[in-house]
Motif scaffolding. Sequence first.
Motif, PDB file in Angstrom:
ATOM      1  N   GLY A 159      45.440  47.443  29.042  1.00 25.92           N
ATOM      2  CA  GLY A 159      44.965  48.520  29.909  1.00 25.92           C
ATOM      3  C   GLY A 159      43.487  48.412  30.232  1.00 25.92           C
ATOM      4  O   GLY A 159      42.851  47.376  30.066  1.00 25.92           O
ATOM      5  N   ASN A 160      42.937  49.531  30.689  1.00 27.37           N
ATOM      6  CA  ASN A 160      41.538  49.622  31.059  1.00 27.37           C
ATOM      7  C   ASN A 160      40.666  49.387  29.827  1.00 27.37           C
ATOM      8  O   ASN A 160      40.781  50.088  28.838  1.00 27.37           O
ATOM      9  CB  ASN A 160      41.260  51.012  31.653  1.00 27.37           C
ATOM     10  N   GLN A 161      39.774  48.417  29.907  1.00 24.28           N
ATOM     11  CA  GLN A 161      38.953  48.050  28.757  1.00 24.28           C
ATOM     12  C   GLN A 161      37.504  48.515  28.892  1.00 24.28           C
ATOM     13  O   GLN A 161      36.628  48.034  28.188  1.00 24.28           O
ATOM     14  CB  GLN A 161      39.004  46.530  28.555  1.00 24.28           C
ATOM     15  N   THR A 162      37.240  49.474  29.768  1.00 25.76           N
ATOM     16  CA  THR A 162      35.860  49.950  29.923  1.00 25.76           C
ATOM     17  C   THR A 162      35.373  50.668  28.665  1.00 25.76           C
ATOM     18  O   THR A 162      34.189  50.647  28.375  1.00 25.76           O
ATOM     19  CB  THR A 162      35.730  50.886  31.135  1.00 25.76           C
ATOM     20  N   ASN A 163      36.265  51.299  27.936  1.00 27.96           N
ATOM     21  CA  ASN A 163      35.908  51.970  26.683  1.00 27.96           C
ATOM     22  C   ASN A 163      36.561  51.256  25.503  1.00 27.96           C
ATOM     23  O   ASN A 163      37.036  51.897  24.569  1.00 27.96           O
ATOM     24  CB  ASN A 163      36.362  53.436  26.714  1.00 27.96           C
TER      25      ASN A 163
END
Length: 106
Positions: free
Chosen positions: A77-81
């Motif tokens: 998934g989104n790996q920004t955090n």
Amino acid sequence: MNTTQLRAFAVSAGMALGLLSLSFSPTHAATIDTGASDDAMSKQESKAQKKADHKAHRAKKNAELSTLEKNGYNPAGNQTNYPQNLQDAQQKAAGQKPTNAPAVAP
């Protein structure tokens, strides 16, 4: 050297060669081969043990990843955090309340 000494030397040399040939008899060769097969077996056993260890380690890591995914972590998934998402899933899996603190950039 006279002929008597020469004959004695020839006989003793022949006997010595005969004894040497006995030490390399098929029975001795079989003993050597057995040692080689024992060495090969230990290599096969070592390889099998390494394979079993690797398989157990992989199963443990897959179980850990599955637990994290059940607790909200999505590696695709989104790996920004990224670090915070993983830490939250680890805390949730351990039965703790996630902190939801923002990730600190290095």
